[in-house]
Write a protein that holds these residues in place. Structure first.
Motif, PDB file in Angstrom:
ATOM      1  N   MET A   1      13.042  -1.559  -2.942  1.00  0.00           N
ATOM      2  CA  MET A   1      12.276  -0.351  -3.109  1.00  0.00           C
ATOM      3  C   MET A   1      12.568   0.526  -1.883  1.00  0.00           C
ATOM      4  N   GLU A   2      12.854   1.779  -2.132  1.00  0.00           N
ATOM      5  CA  GLU A   2      13.182   2.698  -1.034  1.00  0.00           C
ATOM      6  C   GLU A   2      11.971   3.542  -0.650  1.00  0.00           C
ATOM      7  N   ILE A   3      11.781   3.682   0.639  1.00  0.00           N
ATOM      8  CA  ILE A   3      10.770   4.587   1.179  1.00  0.00           C
ATOM      9  C   ILE A   3      11.499   5.808   1.697  1.00  0.00           C
ATOM     10  N   GLY A   4      11.121   6.973   1.186  1.00  0.00           N
ATOM     11  CA  GLY A   4      11.739   8.215   1.623  1.00  0.00           C
ATOM     12  C   GLY A   4      10.722   9.338   1.625  1.00  0.00           C
ATOM     13  N   TYR A   5      11.039  10.395   2.337  1.00  0.00           N
ATOM     14  CA  TYR A   5      10.126  11.528   2.443  1.00  0.00           C
ATOM     15  C   TYR A   5      10.889  12.742   2.934  1.00  0.00           C
ATOM     16  N   TRP A   6      10.383  13.912   2.611  1.00  0.00           N
ATOM     17  CA  TRP A   6      10.890  15.183   3.127  1.00  0.00           C
ATOM     18  C   TRP A   6       9.695  15.935   3.677  1.00  0.00           C
ATOM     19  N   LEU A  24       3.144   4.781   1.834  1.00  0.00           N
ATOM     20  CA  LEU A  24       4.070   4.284   0.822  1.00  0.00           C
ATOM     21  C   LEU A  24       4.279   2.780   0.968  1.00  0.00           C
ATOM     22  N   LEU A  25       4.414   2.320   2.193  1.00  0.00           N
ATOM     23  CA  LEU A  25       4.575   0.890   2.458  1.00  0.00           C
ATOM     24  C   LEU A  25       3.341   0.117   1.990  1.00  0.00           C
ATOM     25  N   ASP A  26       2.177   0.634   2.319  1.00  0.00           N
ATOM     26  CA  ASP A  26       0.921  -0.004   1.906  1.00  0.00           C
ATOM     27  C   ASP A  26       0.802  -0.041   0.382  1.00  0.00           C
ATOM     28  N   TYR A  27       1.115   1.060  -0.264  1.00  0.00           N
ATOM     29  CA  TYR A  27       1.044   1.123  -1.726  1.00  0.00           C
ATOM     30  C   TYR A  27       2.015   0.116  -2.349  1.00  0.00           C
ATOM     31  N   ASP A  33       3.076  -5.034  -5.346  1.00  0.00           N
ATOM     32  CA  ASP A  33       3.405  -6.402  -4.937  1.00  0.00           C
ATOM     33  C   ASP A  33       4.880  -6.546  -4.551  1.00  0.00           C
ATOM     34  N   THR A  34       5.363  -5.573  -3.796  1.00  0.00           N
ATOM     35  CA  THR A  34       6.738  -5.567  -3.317  1.00  0.00           C
ATOM     36  C   THR A  34       6.732  -5.861  -1.825  1.00  0.00           C
TER      37      THR A  34
END
Length: 76
Positions: A1-6, A24-27, A33-34
């Motif tokens: 799963m990728e975490i990204g943002y602008w 995002l990490l917490d979610y 459950d990742t």
């Protein structure tokens, strides 16, 4: 799963990117459950590299994506 943002330039340096990445990490951890996450960050984007480290990511490797060098950060 990728975490990204602008984040718009006028909001840089205010902690919003770190706050968004943490959310995002917490979610992902608690709702999806990742456990494994990555971020693809350009080598010259020091601020985003700092955000990745702040949320517990480490530089995993450098890759070439669409002909451009990219740093791949990941959770361990």
């Amino acid at each position: 799963m990728e975490i990204g943002y602008w984040i718009s330039r006028k909001y840089w340096g205010k902690g919003y990117a770190t706050e968004a990445a943490e959310a995002l990490l917490d979610y992902g951890n608690n709702q999806l459950d990742t456990q494994k996450f990555i971020s693809l960050i350009q080598p010259d984007n020091i601020s985003s590299q700092n955000v990745a480290r702040k949320i517990g990511m480490e530089l995993d490797k450098e890759i070439v994506l669409d002909g451009r060098n990219v740093n791949l950060y990941s959770t361990k």
